[in-house]
Design a protein around this motif. Sequence first.
Motif, PDB file in Angstrom:
ATOM      1  N   ALA A 140     -18.264 -10.504   2.072  1.00  0.00           N
ATOM      2  CA  ALA A 140     -18.038  -9.175   1.510  1.00  0.00           C
ATOM      3  C   ALA A 140     -17.095  -9.294   0.319  1.00  0.00           C
ATOM      4  CB  ALA A 140     -17.437  -8.259   2.567  1.00  0.00           C
ATOM      5  N   ARG A 141     -17.335  -8.484  -0.705  1.00  0.00           N
ATOM      6  CA  ARG A 141     -16.514  -8.518  -1.918  1.00  0.00           C
ATOM      7  C   ARG A 141     -15.964  -7.125  -2.193  1.00  0.00           C
ATOM      8  NH1 ARG A 141     -21.014 -11.619  -5.497  1.00  0.00           N
ATOM      9  NH2 ARG A 141     -22.281 -10.086  -4.443  1.00  0.00           N
ATOM     10  N   ARG A 142     -14.644  -7.018  -2.218  1.00  0.00           N
ATOM     11  CA  ARG A 142     -14.014  -5.760  -2.622  1.00  0.00           C
ATOM     12  C   ARG A 142     -13.752  -5.862  -4.113  1.00  0.00           C
ATOM     13  NH1 ARG A 142      -8.348  -2.918  -0.859  1.00  0.00           N
ATOM     14  NH2 ARG A 142      -7.522  -4.503  -2.251  1.00  0.00           N
ATOM     15  N   ILE A 143     -14.439  -5.048  -4.887  1.00  0.00           N
ATOM     16  CA  ILE A 143     -14.354  -5.121  -6.335  1.00  0.00           C
ATOM     17  C   ILE A 143     -13.134  -4.381  -6.849  1.00  0.00           C
ATOM     18  CG2 ILE A 143     -15.545  -4.467  -8.457  1.00  0.00           C
ATOM     19  CD1 ILE A 143     -18.159  -5.067  -6.995  1.00  0.00           C
ATOM     20  N   LEU A 144     -12.809  -3.268  -6.204  1.00  0.00           N
ATOM     21  CA  LEU A 144     -11.573  -2.563  -6.526  1.00  0.00           C
ATOM     22  C   LEU A 144     -11.116  -1.839  -5.277  1.00  0.00           C
ATOM     23  CD1 LEU A 144     -11.919   0.797  -6.880  1.00  0.00           C
ATOM     24  CD2 LEU A 144     -13.221   0.057  -8.868  1.00  0.00           C
ATOM     25  N   GLY A 145      -9.817  -1.614  -5.184  1.00  0.00           N
ATOM     26  CA  GLY A 145      -9.323  -0.870  -4.035  1.00  0.00           C
ATOM     27  C   GLY A 145      -7.829  -0.685  -4.066  1.00  0.00           C
ATOM     28  N   LYS A 146      -7.390   0.303  -3.312  1.00  0.00           N
ATOM     29  CA  LYS A 146      -5.957   0.567  -3.166  1.00  0.00           C
ATOM     30  C   LYS A 146      -5.656   0.674  -1.683  1.00  0.00           C
ATOM     31  CE  LYS A 146      -2.120   3.109  -5.117  1.00  0.00           C
ATOM     32  NZ  LYS A 146      -1.315   3.182  -3.888  1.00  0.00           N
ATOM     33  N   GLY A 147      -5.004  -0.352  -1.160  1.00  0.00           N
ATOM     34  CA  GLY A 147      -4.680  -0.405   0.253  1.00  0.00           C
ATOM     35  C   GLY A 147      -5.442  -1.498   0.958  1.00  0.00           C
ATOM     36  N   GLY A 148      -4.992  -1.855   2.161  1.00  0.00           N
ATOM     37  CA  GLY A 148      -5.658  -2.855   2.979  1.00  0.00           C
ATOM     38  C   GLY A 148      -6.482  -2.155   4.037  1.00  0.00           C
ATOM     39  N   VAL A 149      -5.945  -2.127   5.260  1.00  0.00           N
ATOM     40  CA  VAL A 149      -6.623  -1.402   6.335  1.00  0.00           C
ATOM     41  C   VAL A 149      -6.675   0.088   6.016  1.00  0.00           C
ATOM     42  CG1 VAL A 149      -6.497  -0.811   8.784  1.00  0.00           C
ATOM     43  CG2 VAL A 149      -5.927  -3.132   8.025  1.00  0.00           C
ATOM     44  N   ASP A 150      -5.626   0.566   5.342  1.00  0.00           N
ATOM     45  CA  ASP A 150      -5.554   1.983   4.993  1.00  0.00           C
ATOM     46  C   ASP A 150      -6.033   2.223   3.561  1.00  0.00           C
ATOM     47  OD1 ASP A 150      -3.445   0.676   3.783  1.00  0.00           O
ATOM     48  OD2 ASP A 150      -2.062   2.368   3.950  1.00  0.00           O
ATOM     49  N   ASN A 151      -7.215   1.723   3.234  1.00  0.00           N
ATOM     50  CA  ASN A 151      -7.755   1.916   1.892  1.00  0.00           C
ATOM     51  C   ASN A 151      -7.785   3.395   1.531  1.00  0.00           C
ATOM     52  OD1 ASN A 151      -8.519  -0.458   0.497  1.00  0.00           O
ATOM     53  ND2 ASN A 151     -10.176  -0.788   1.947  1.00  0.00           N
ATOM     54  N   THR A 162     -15.881   3.388  -0.363  1.00  0.00           N
ATOM     55  CA  THR A 162     -15.111   3.859   0.782  1.00  0.00           C
ATOM     56  C   THR A 162     -13.920   4.662   0.296  1.00  0.00           C
ATOM     57  OG1 THR A 162     -13.625   1.942   0.952  1.00  0.00           O
ATOM     58  CG2 THR A 162     -15.755   1.788   2.077  1.00  0.00           C
ATOM     59  N   TRP A 163     -13.500   5.602   1.123  1.00  0.00           N
ATOM     60  CA  TRP A 163     -12.293   6.374   0.847  1.00  0.00           C
ATOM     61  C   TRP A 163     -11.798   6.922   2.175  1.00  0.00           C
ATOM     62  CZ3 TRP A 163     -17.183   7.928   0.263  1.00  0.00           C
ATOM     63  CH2 TRP A 163     -17.563   9.221   0.682  1.00  0.00           C
ATOM     64  N   PRO A 184      -0.561  -1.757  -3.987  1.00  0.00           N
ATOM     65  CA  PRO A 184      -1.012  -1.826  -5.383  1.00  0.00           C
ATOM     66  C   PRO A 184      -2.498  -1.514  -5.489  1.00  0.00           C
ATOM     67  CG  PRO A 184      -0.744  -4.019  -4.474  1.00  0.00           C
ATOM     68  CD  PRO A 184      -0.219  -3.069  -3.442  1.00  0.00           C
ATOM     69  N   LEU A 185      -2.909  -1.098  -6.673  1.00  0.00           N
ATOM     70  CA  LEU A 185      -4.325  -1.007  -7.013  1.00  0.00           C
ATOM     71  C   LEU A 185      -4.760  -2.399  -7.442  1.00  0.00           C
ATOM     72  CD1 LEU A 185      -6.983   0.444  -7.734  1.00  0.00           C
ATOM     73  CD2 LEU A 185      -5.932   1.052  -9.924  1.00  0.00           C
ATOM     74  N   VAL A 186      -5.808  -2.929  -6.813  1.00  0.00           N
ATOM     75  CA  VAL A 186      -6.253  -4.291  -7.095  1.00  0.00           C
ATOM     76  C   VAL A 186      -7.684  -4.266  -7.609  1.00  0.00           C
ATOM     77  CG1 VAL A 186      -6.670  -6.588  -6.146  1.00  0.00           C
ATOM     78  CG2 VAL A 186      -4.705  -5.253  -5.347  1.00  0.00           C
ATOM     79  N   LEU A 187      -7.918  -4.930  -8.726  1.00  0.00           N
ATOM     80  CA  LEU A 187      -9.254  -5.119  -9.286  1.00  0.00           C
ATOM     81  C   LEU A 187      -9.605  -6.580  -9.088  1.00  0.00           C
ATOM     82  CD1 LEU A 187      -8.646  -3.316 -12.708  1.00  0.00           C
ATOM     83  CD2 LEU A 187      -9.148  -2.283 -10.476  1.00  0.00           C
ATOM     84  N   GLY A 188     -10.734  -6.848  -8.440  1.00  0.00           N
ATOM     85  CA  GLY A 188     -11.133  -8.229  -8.213  1.00  0.00           C
ATOM     86  C   GLY A 188     -10.571  -8.795  -6.935  1.00  0.00           C
TER      87      GLY A 188
END
Length: 199
Positions: A108-119, A135-136, A193-197
């Motif tokens: 699985a690839r998360r391309i962008l996201g803010k948070g871990g388990v609590d995305n 997802t949100w 943090p907001l993470v891209l890639g």
Amino acid sequence: SDVPWVMLSAEGLGPYASAVLADHPLGYWRLNELPGASVAADLSGHSLSGTYLGGVALGQSGSVGDGSTAVRFDGATGAVEIPHAAAFDVPRLTWEAWINVPSPSSQARRILGKGGVDNAFALWIHSGSARPTVTWTVAGLGHQEALLNAQVVGVGWVHVAFTYDGDTWRTYVNGVEDQSGVLDDALITNASPLVLGRD
């Protein structure tokens, strides 16, 4: 995984960049810095710049063919990390991204996201899939997700967007609405943090 991104025009602002800025975004990361750069500049005027980490290749060919560039992430350590700021604590949200994913992955690839388990929000491409998942998480009803209908893997550059106004959510691929739904709630917030890639 191979997940390059682009924001337009290395020199000056083209029509797309100007249109984005006309909407007064909270953050705008074009990711067109020159090789060797360590900072991913935020052009929104809100000083939310990020840091390039790990395996990133700057100066890659962009999506529009106007000389603008993109960044290629190695699918393991390569990322842009944008520190949390109070400005990210919003109950409603729109995000958009240009992506180019050449082939499916066994992971699985998360391309962008803010948070871990609590995305608070994220864009994924799951193992073996050619379709993205958005997802949100909302305060009342918890984790939400939508598997989009459009294929984005192996088709070149694709524009993906998500919007949620507290009443209705919508996803778009190349400017065409892909899915929507009614959801009367508010996004959760977190201090991640907001993470891209990276993934």
